[in-house]
Write a protein that holds these residues in place. Structure first.
Motif, short mmCIF file in Angstrom:
data_model
loop_
_atom_site.label_atom_id
_atom_site.label_comp_id
_atom_site.label_asym_id
_atom_site.label_seq_id
_atom_site.Cartn_x
_atom_site.Cartn_y
_atom_site.Cartn_z
N ASP A 261 25.92 -45.21 -22.75
CA ASP A 261 25.25 -44.31 -23.69
C ASP A 261 24.04 -44.98 -24.33
O ASP A 261 22.96 -44.38 -24.44
N LEU A 262 24.21 -46.24 -24.74
CA LEU A 262 23.11 -46.96 -25.37
C LEU A 262 21.96 -47.19 -24.40
O LEU A 262 20.78 -47.08 -24.77
N ALA A 263 22.29 -47.51 -23.15
CA ALA A 263 21.25 -47.75 -22.16
C ALA A 263 20.45 -46.49 -21.88
O ALA A 263 19.23 -46.53 -21.68
N GLU A 264 21.12 -45.37 -21.87
CA GLU A 264 20.41 -44.10 -21.65
C GLU A 264 19.56 -43.72 -22.85
O GLU A 264 18.45 -43.19 -22.70
N ALA A 265 20.06 -44.00 -24.05
CA ALA A 265 19.33 -43.63 -25.25
C ALA A 265 18.12 -44.53 -25.52
O ALA A 265 17.14 -44.09 -26.12
N HIS A 266 18.20 -45.79 -25.05
CA HIS A 266 17.15 -46.75 -25.38
C HIS A 266 16.34 -47.22 -24.18
O HIS A 266 15.25 -47.78 -24.37
N GLY A 267 16.85 -47.07 -22.98
CA GLY A 267 16.17 -47.58 -21.80
C GLY A 267 15.96 -46.50 -20.77
O GLY A 267 15.86 -45.31 -21.08
N GLN B 52 9.43 -51.28 -27.00
CA GLN B 52 9.47 -52.24 -28.10
C GLN B 52 10.05 -51.65 -29.38
O GLN B 52 10.86 -52.28 -30.07
N GLU B 53 9.67 -50.42 -29.69
CA GLU B 53 10.14 -49.82 -30.94
C GLU B 53 11.63 -49.47 -30.90
O GLU B 53 12.26 -49.24 -31.94
N GLN B 54 12.22 -49.47 -29.68
CA GLN B 54 13.64 -49.17 -29.53
C GLN B 54 14.53 -50.41 -29.61
O GLN B 54 15.74 -50.29 -29.71
N VAL B 55 13.91 -51.59 -29.52
CA VAL B 55 14.69 -52.83 -29.46
C VAL B 55 15.57 -53.03 -30.69
O VAL B 55 16.78 -53.33 -30.56
#
Length: 565
Positions: free
Chosen positions: A377-383, A402-405
């Motif tokens: 879930d996190l990988a889809e939301a941020h990457g 960068q702003e998602q890191v």
């Protein structure tokens, strides 16, 4: 390279096999099986057992499984019986296999190159929760291992895994195992060459190919174009390491004959440079040499490292070129030594496209299905939906803006998956141990996790890179000989004369910079209860005595035995 038959063609001339002509080598005409394992493989290819699992065993249950399939051929599909609960380490070498067998299996999912999509990771998590009691260990070969698997569930598990492009084919057995690859292939800013096309072509040619499904023993491969040297190339049967040739450009340096276990050997360079389009040919040639010339008489001498040790790299290269490639490879340079001390890609790193990859550290590779689903879930939301596993039991999420890191690192921290681990959490690795493994003598995973907590409390300011590897038996699945502190599980006698779980200690092993095996201090064995005290004492001595810039392995090599005991 043309498909190679299961046995060398009779018409093709072969050189004599040298002083080990009685080793059961096919190239010397020794096709008669010389032990039970070879007979089992001759009786039926391990690849064929899947049909019996799906049509017979899954319907009739554990008791219906033929013994040769149960303890042999089912490994060709990633299945090992796990250890029956309650059997102590003292019984490991005493009981017959059928007494150690539980009616459940470990199942290994091969993840070549450590490459996963979030869809694949989510299915892995679902299989873990529905069929494996939540278990899902990340191995030091980029795979995922389940436990508590029932044979009745295997058809549905395969259906789900294969629906998203995952496989258990030849995850175990006397086969070409998972192909290690740089987890940041194609995205790292400092990459010499992206080995992904070569890795994919190797997998296409050898995985599930009957020409290579009966090797003398397991065969381990690695491909990486990273200057970090992130696939432990020194201890694989064959490795392709990215180098820049002064005239021919980027390509790969070829290494053969590495392996650990009870007689460890570091791989050796063939001195050959290979362009990316030829890597799969060379890999296929090396596998074929192992199949044809590998030792099959004694199981404990049936790894490629013994053949390479007897032949030497010059002869090995000559046979490879003259009999298998039918062409000469170019000479080439050795890889440069990496600047970084860690090779695990943990932390936040900029990619070549300006985005970031984020590496994080589960404790000793132990996760669970629910957590894997949350990581997806996190990988889809941020990457971009791409996730990787590493050979250090770590994980990476790719393609993060960068702003998602900050949001991603905070969310991972909430799952106890830190991107800024202590040196102890970052550097501690453990095999499966006695909880599930029939070969193990002592417990490892839980003890490794507790050891991390203890050392973080006792040595909060210790920040020098150090690796601590725990193994439940002498087989070195957790690479004890090449760790700063390698711990080989065995039974030891405590101060009261009782036989308890403990470890033989190896100190100062390393890969990359000055590779070598750890030093064994004469008579040094540590009980499990004494382990935190012992490691604290040794690390404090290192911190006090080390010279400027001196690594633990260098210090351990020169330290007095009294300090190390």
């Amino acid at each position: 390279m043309a498909d190679t038959p299961q046995r060398p063609a009779a018409a093709r001339p072969r050189r004599k096999a040298g002083r080990h002509r009685g080793e059961g080598q096919w190239a010397a005409g020794h096709f008669t099986p010389l032990n039970g394992n070879e007979q089992t493989k001759k009786d039926d290819d391990g690849l064929h057992v899947r049909r019996r699992i799906e049509t017979i065993y899954a319907h009739r249950g554990f008791e219906s499984i033929d013994g040769a399939d149960l303890r042999g051929r089912m490994r060709w599909w990633g299945l090992y019986t796990q250890r029956k609960p309650g059997i102590s380490g003292g019984k490991t070498a005493v009981l017959a296999p059928e007494e150690l067998d539980d009616e459940y299996f470990m199942l290994r999912v091969r993840i070549d190159g450590g490459r996963l999509t979030t869809a694949q990771l989510r299915v892995v998590g679902e299989v873990s929760q529905e069929f494996a009691r939540g278990t899902a260990d990340i191995t030091d070969r980029q795979n995922v291992q389940f436990h508590w698997i029932r044979v009745e569930d295997m058809p549905e598990i395969w259906r789900r895994l294969e629906s998203v492009g995952l496989s258990t084919t030849e995850a175990c057995g006397d086969t070409p195992r998972v192909i290690l690859g740089s987890p940041v292939a194609g995205i790292a800013k400092d990459e010499i060459i992206d080995g992904t096309p070569a890795l994919e072509e190797i997998a296409r040619r050898v995985v599930g190919n009957p020409a290579y499904s009966n090797l003398p023993r397991k065969f381990k491969s690695a491909v990486s174009g990273s200057p970090v040297l992130d696939v432990v190339h020194e201890i694989n049967d064959v490795s392709f390491v990215g180098v820049e040739h002064p005239e021919l450009g980027p390509g790969f340096d070829v290494w053969v004959g590495g392996g650990l276990s009870t007689n460890p050997k570091l791989g050796v360079r063939l001195g050959a440079w290979v362009p990316i389009e030829d890597v799969a040919d060379v890999h296929e040639g090396v596998v074929s040499i192992f199949r044809d010339y590998g030792y099959r008489r004694l199981r404990n001498r049936a790894r490629l490292k013994y053949l390479v040790a007897d032949w030497g790299p010059e002869k090995f290269r000559q046979v490879l070129e003259d009999e298998y490639l039918l062409r000469t490879m170019a000479d080439g340079p050795a890889p440069a030594q990496p600047v970084q001390r860690w090779r695990d890609h943990v932390g936040v790193h900029e990619q070549r496209d300006g985005r970031y990859y984020v590496g994080f550290a589960p404790r000793v590779g132990r996760v669970d299905g629910a957590t894997l689903g949350k990581i997806a879930d996190l990988a889809e939301a941020h990457g971009s939906g791409r996730v990787r596993t590493t050979v250090e039991q770590k994980m990476i999420i790719l393609d993060v803006e960068q702003e998602q890191v900050p949001s991603l690192t905070e969310a991972l921290e909430a799952l106890d998956l830190t991107t800024t681990p202590s040196v102890f959490r970052r550097g501690t690795m453990a095999c499966t141990g006695i909880e599930f493994c029939k070969l193990a003598i002592v417990e490892t995973k839980g003890r490794g996790a507790r050891l991390i907590d203890e050392l973080e409390q006792r040595l909060p300011d210790f920040d020098e890179p150090v690796t601590i590897n725990l193994n439940g038996c002498p087989n070195s699945c957790a690479r004890i000989q090449v760790a700063d502190i390698g711990l080989k599980g065995q039974l030891v006698t405590d101060a009261d004369g009782n036989q308890v779980e403990g470890y033989q200690v190896h100190l100062g092993g390393s890969l990359g910079l000055e590779p070598g095996f750890g030093r064994k201090v004469r008579g040094l064995k540590v009980t499990a209860d004494e382990l935190p005290d012992y490691i604290e004492r040794v690390l404090r001595a290192y911190a006090e005595q080390r010279e400027d810039g001196e690594r633990f392995a260098q210090w351990a090599a020169r330290a007095d035995e009294g300090v190390l005991a």
